[in-house]
Motif scaffolding. Structure first.
Motif, PDB file in Angstrom:
ATOM      1  N   LEU A   9       2.611   2.797  33.978  1.00 27.45           N
ATOM      2  CA  LEU A   9       1.716   3.181  32.888  1.00 27.45           C
ATOM      3  C   LEU A   9       0.419   3.764  33.433  1.00 27.45           C
ATOM      4  CD1 LEU A   9       2.359   0.145  30.551  1.00 27.45           C
ATOM      5  CD2 LEU A   9       2.682   2.547  29.910  1.00 27.45           C
ATOM      6  N   ALA A  10      -0.110   3.161  34.487  1.00 30.17           N
ATOM      7  CA  ALA A  10      -1.360   3.661  35.064  1.00 30.17           C
ATOM      8  C   ALA A  10      -1.179   5.058  35.653  1.00 30.17           C
ATOM      9  CB  ALA A  10      -1.854   2.696  36.143  1.00 30.17           C
ATOM     10  N   ARG A  11       0.011   5.347  36.191  1.00 33.95           N
ATOM     11  CA  ARG A  11       0.262   6.673  36.757  1.00 33.95           C
ATOM     12  C   ARG A  11       0.257   7.752  35.697  1.00 33.95           C
ATOM     13  NH1 ARG A  11       3.868   3.980  40.117  1.00 33.95           N
ATOM     14  NH2 ARG A  11       5.650   4.346  38.730  1.00 33.95           N
ATOM     15  N   HIS A  12       0.776   7.436  34.530  1.00 31.60           N
ATOM     16  CA  HIS A  12       1.013   8.469  33.523  1.00 31.60           C
ATOM     17  C   HIS A  12       0.018   8.461  32.370  1.00 31.60           C
ATOM     18  CE1 HIS A  12       4.666   9.497  35.604  1.00 31.60           C
ATOM     19  NE2 HIS A  12       5.104   8.259  35.520  1.00 31.60           N
ATOM     20  N   LEU A  13      -0.791   7.427  32.275  1.00 37.99           N
ATOM     21  CA  LEU A  13      -1.783   7.374  31.201  1.00 37.99           C
ATOM     22  C   LEU A  13      -3.154   7.757  31.728  1.00 37.99           C
ATOM     23  CD1 LEU A  13      -1.082   4.203  29.014  1.00 37.99           C
ATOM     24  CD2 LEU A  13      -1.297   6.554  28.224  1.00 37.99           C
ATOM     25  N   ARG A  14      -3.896   8.451  30.906  1.00 37.23           N
ATOM     26  CA  ARG A  14      -5.295   8.730  31.224  1.00 37.23           C
ATOM     27  C   ARG A  14      -6.080   8.780  29.915  1.00 37.23           C
ATOM     28  NH1 ARG A  14      -2.199  13.007  32.846  1.00 37.23           N
ATOM     29  NH2 ARG A  14      -2.249  14.893  31.551  1.00 37.23           N
ATOM     30  N   GLN A  15      -7.358   8.749  30.029  1.00 36.27           N
ATOM     31  CA  GLN A  15      -8.224   8.653  28.855  1.00 36.27           C
ATOM     32  C   GLN A  15      -7.917   9.756  27.844  1.00 36.27           C
ATOM     33  OE1 GLN A  15     -10.422   6.175  28.476  1.00 36.27           O
ATOM     34  NE2 GLN A  15     -10.941   6.877  26.417  1.00 36.27           N
ATOM     35  N   GLY A  16      -7.664   9.351  26.610  1.00 34.97           N
ATOM     36  CA  GLY A  16      -7.450  10.311  25.540  1.00 34.97           C
ATOM     37  C   GLY A  16      -6.039  10.832  25.435  1.00 34.97           C
ATOM     38  N   ARG A  17      -5.136  10.408  26.307  1.00 36.28           N
ATOM     39  CA  ARG A  17      -3.760  10.900  26.278  1.00 36.28           C
ATOM     40  C   ARG A  17      -2.888   9.982  25.432  1.00 36.28           C
ATOM     41  NH1 ARG A  17       1.027  11.701  30.630  1.00 36.28           N
ATOM     42  NH2 ARG A  17       1.610  13.799  30.008  1.00 36.28           N
ATOM     43  N   ASP A  18      -2.017  10.566  24.636  1.00 35.83           N
ATOM     44  CA  ASP A  18      -1.135   9.777  23.793  1.00 35.83           C
ATOM     45  C   ASP A  18      -0.158   8.978  24.662  1.00 35.83           C
ATOM     46  OD1 ASP A  18       1.223   9.141  21.989  1.00 35.83           O
ATOM     47  OD2 ASP A  18      -0.125  10.121  20.549  1.00 35.83           O
ATOM     48  N   ARG A  19      -0.004   7.701  24.335  1.00 32.72           N
ATOM     49  CA  ARG A  19       0.872   6.839  25.120  1.00 32.72           C
ATOM     50  C   ARG A  19       2.317   7.312  25.106  1.00 32.72           C
ATOM     51  NH1 ARG A  19      -1.421   1.082  22.878  1.00 32.72           N
ATOM     52  NH2 ARG A  19      -3.211   0.898  24.285  1.00 32.72           N
ATOM     53  N   ARG A  20       2.723   7.973  24.034  1.00 32.00           N
ATOM     54  CA  ARG A  20       4.118   8.401  23.944  1.00 32.00           C
ATOM     55  C   ARG A  20       4.459   9.444  24.995  1.00 32.00           C
ATOM     56  NH1 ARG A  20       3.371   8.522  17.472  1.00 32.00           N
ATOM     57  NH2 ARG A  20       1.406   9.354  18.245  1.00 32.00           N
ATOM     58  N   LEU A  53       7.510   8.936  27.917  1.00 30.83           N
ATOM     59  CA  LEU A  53       8.555   9.903  28.259  1.00 30.83           C
ATOM     60  C   LEU A  53       8.567  10.185  29.758  1.00 30.83           C
ATOM     61  CD1 LEU A  53       8.286  12.430  25.292  1.00 30.83           C
ATOM     62  CD2 LEU A  53      10.059  10.720  25.688  1.00 30.83           C
ATOM     63  N   GLU A  54       7.384  10.343  30.350  1.00 29.17           N
ATOM     64  CA  GLU A  54       7.326  10.591  31.794  1.00 29.17           C
ATOM     65  C   GLU A  54       7.803   9.369  32.569  1.00 29.17           C
ATOM     66  OE1 GLU A  54       3.704  13.877  31.927  1.00 29.17           O
ATOM     67  OE2 GLU A  54       3.276  11.785  32.377  1.00 29.17           O
ATOM     68  N   TRP A  55       7.461   8.186  32.090  1.00 31.62           N
ATOM     69  CA  TRP A  55       7.915   6.948  32.725  1.00 31.62           C
ATOM     70  C   TRP A  55       9.443   6.852  32.641  1.00 31.62           C
ATOM     71  CZ3 TRP A  55       6.329   1.465  30.519  1.00 31.62           C
ATOM     72  CH2 TRP A  55       6.905   0.461  31.307  1.00 31.62           C
ATOM     73  N   PHE A  56      10.006   7.173  31.481  1.00 30.88           N
ATOM     74  CA  PHE A  56      11.452   7.108  31.297  1.00 30.88           C
ATOM     75  C   PHE A  56      12.161   8.057  32.259  1.00 30.88           C
ATOM     76  CE2 PHE A  56      15.253   8.370  28.602  1.00 30.88           C
ATOM     77  CZ  PHE A  56      15.954   7.189  28.837  1.00 30.88           C
ATOM     78  N   ALA A  57      11.625   9.258  32.429  1.00 35.56           N
ATOM     79  CA  ALA A  57      12.220  10.221  33.368  1.00 35.56           C
ATOM     80  C   ALA A  57      12.119   9.705  34.791  1.00 35.56           C
ATOM     81  CB  ALA A  57      11.527  11.574  33.240  1.00 35.56           C
ATOM     82  N   GLU A  58      10.977   9.144  35.141  1.00 36.84           N
ATOM     83  CA  GLU A  58      10.757   8.636  36.495  1.00 36.84           C
ATOM     84  C   GLU A  58      11.683   7.464  36.810  1.00 36.84           C
ATOM     85  OE1 GLU A  58       6.794   7.374  39.039  1.00 36.84           O
ATOM     86  OE2 GLU A  58       7.054   6.524  37.032  1.00 36.84           O
ATOM     87  N   ALA A  59      11.922   6.605  35.823  1.00 36.90           N
ATOM     88  CA  ALA A  59      12.769   5.432  36.045  1.00 36.90           C
ATOM     89  C   ALA A  59      14.211   5.823  36.330  1.00 36.90           C
ATOM     90  CB  ALA A  59      12.705   4.503  34.835  1.00 36.90           C
ATOM     91  N   VAL A 114      11.435   1.797  40.118  1.00 34.08           N
ATOM     92  CA  VAL A 114      10.626   1.892  38.904  1.00 34.08           C
ATOM     93  C   VAL A 114      11.397   1.242  37.763  1.00 34.08           C
ATOM     94  CG1 VAL A 114       9.520   3.442  37.246  1.00 34.08           C
ATOM     95  CG2 VAL A 114       9.520   4.011  39.681  1.00 34.08           C
ATOM     96  N   PRO A 115      10.844   0.251  37.079  1.00 34.85           N
ATOM     97  CA  PRO A 115      11.573  -0.398  35.993  1.00 34.85           C
ATOM     98  C   PRO A 115      11.713   0.515  34.785  1.00 34.85           C
ATOM     99  CG  PRO A 115       9.321  -1.203  36.056  1.00 34.85           C
ATOM    100  CD  PRO A 115       9.491  -0.309  37.258  1.00 34.85           C
ATOM    101  N   GLU A 116      12.659   0.188  33.926  1.00 36.78           N
ATOM    102  CA  GLU A 116      12.856   0.949  32.706  1.00 36.78           C
ATOM    103  C   GLU A 116      11.778   0.588  31.679  1.00 36.78           C
ATOM    104  OE1 GLU A 116      14.989   3.248  32.023  1.00 36.78           O
ATOM    105  OE2 GLU A 116      16.488   3.092  33.628  1.00 36.78           O
ATOM    106  N   PRO A 117      11.243   1.590  30.977  1.00 34.33           N
ATOM    107  CA  PRO A 117      10.356   1.279  29.855  1.00 34.33           C
ATOM    108  C   PRO A 117      11.169   0.688  28.716  1.00 34.33           C
ATOM    109  CG  PRO A 117      10.780   3.628  29.938  1.00 34.33           C
ATOM    110  CD  PRO A 117      11.434   3.038  31.146  1.00 34.33           C
ATOM    111  N   PRO A 118      10.538   0.001  27.770  1.00 30.35           N
ATOM    112  CA  PRO A 118      11.281  -0.521  26.612  1.00 30.35           C
ATOM    113  C   PRO A 118      11.971   0.618  25.881  1.00 30.35           C
ATOM    114  CG  PRO A 118       9.069  -1.453  26.709  1.00 30.35           C
ATOM    115  CD  PRO A 118       9.110  -0.362  27.725  1.00 30.35           C
TER     116      PRO A 118
END
Length: 376
Positions: free
Chosen positions: A68-79, A83-89, A100-104
């Motif tokens: 989450l810390a890799r892909h989130l930044r101030q003002g960016r939508d969590r969704r 998606l980027e986390w899901f691709a990375e996993a 990398v664990p799977e996102p929910p």
């Protein structure tokens, strides 16, 4: 512990991530938990009336927070981050790298639907359905809107032609004409207005423009015309309507189908890259040639070139994932994996015992010679 102070378990997570150069705060961790994105610490009871304690901070908590810390930044939508986390996993783990664990998966589905609802293709599908109720004026409005929304796209030149031009010192074909916007408009119109309103001739033009299965306009016109006249196997046009609505496809999909679609997408991206790199003088091997032959037999390179993005945005990833839920792409992936199992020597030049090292050196020499000869 003071009210609002980080728990000892969260402090351990924060310290572990800080050692990697990743900065997170206790409030961020709690915010991610409330959003259903970060697992809660597993607690152990101390006995009646004595409360609970966290003995060990589980790796899945730490790695989820890191993702989450890799892909989130101030003002960016969590969704977008989901998606980027899901691709990375879904990517292969490098030696020594942490899995990398799977996102929910519920959060993944919500993010996919949210992104697809904003896509041009989905907007066109919805516009087409509403236009069907507005008569001739609706049809005119649909074609006008589609012409504005669908931008012309150019595709990659055939890698075999690129390679031949480089080796001969000739001008390199960089791009080829992609599907005209008119082809996309015909498909959208068929979904919203009905196949009868569009006609077999226009649909043949649309399917051929996308390079589907390597068939020409004449091939498609012959098959669709025969079906229309009752002289050939009937076409289930309802299938086109059901699968063109990517949002509905994702909503109906089971959790495991979403994960499978990601496997297919990432696998096809790798096979597509191998095919394209053949045009950049990558040393050819029997294993590579066999994979290219499989793709050519299916007539799928133009379609892959249209669907696969090497470095996709979250929006491109979502749309490609929805496409890869369809049987033709899943079947192609399986066929290529079977071929790879038969001959896995992708980077093994026949007669060269140095393996991947010799493969890389041969490729570098070819590029150096091209540069020396003044090739671009």
């Amino acid at each position: 512990m003071a009210r609002g102070a980080p728990s000892p378990a969260d402090l351990r997570v924060i310290r572990e991530l800080a050692a990697r150069g990743v900065v997170v705060t206790a409030s961020q961790l709690e915010s991610w938990r409330r959003a259903g994105l970060l697992p809660r610490h597993r607690r152990r009871g101390l006995g009646r009336g004595r409360g609970t304690v966290v003995d060990v901070v589980e790796p899945v908590v730490v790695e989820s927070a890191a993702a989450l810390a890799r892909h989130l930044r101030q003002g960016r939508d969590r969704r977008l981050a989901v998606l980027e986390w899901f691709a990375e996993a879904g990517m292969a783990v490098r030696p020594g790298a942490v899995q990398v664990p799977e996102p929910p998966v519920g959060a993944v589905r919500q993010a996919l639907v949210w992104m697809l609802e904003r896509s041009v293709s989905q907007r066109l599908v919805e516009f087409a359905r509403s236009a069907a109720e507005a008569g001739e004026e609706g049809q005119d409005a649909l074609y006008a809107a589609a012409g504005q929304l669908v931008a012309p796209r150019r595709g990659a030149a055939n890698p075999a032609l690129v390679r031949a031009a480089l080796e001969a010192g000739e001008d390199v074909p960089v791009e080829v004409e992609g599907p005209e916007s008119r082809g996309m408009v015909h498909l959208v119109a068929a979904i919203g207005l009905g196949v009868q309103e569009v006609g077999a001739e226009a649909l043949a033009e649309a399917f051929a423009a996308f390079g589907m299965f390597g068939l020409t306009v004449e091939d498609w016109a012959q098959m669709l015309g025969a079906a229309e006249r009752g002289e050939g196997p009937p076409v289930d046009w309802g299938l086109l309507e059901r699968h063109a609505d990517a949002v509905s496809v994702v909503r109906r999909a089971r959790d495991e189908e979403l994960v499978r679609a990601r496997t297919v997408l990432l696998g096809l991206r790798w096979f597509y890259l191998l095919y394209v790199m053949h045009g950049l003088l990558m040393p050819d091997t029997p294993a590579q040639a066999a994979l290219r032959q499989r793709i050519d037999e299916w007539g799928m390179f133009p379609f892959l070139d249209h669907v696969i993005a090497v470095s996709p945005s979250p929006g491109q990833f979502a749309e490609s994932l929805a496409v890869c839920m369809e049987p033709p792409f899943d079947n192609l992936y399986e066929a290529l994996m079977e071929q790879l199992a038969e001959d896995s020597g992708i980077f093994r030049i026949p007669g060269d015992e140095t393996g991947a090292v010799g493969f890389g050196e041969t490729w570098m020499r070819a590029m150096a010679e091209l540069k020396k000869a003044g090739g671009r």
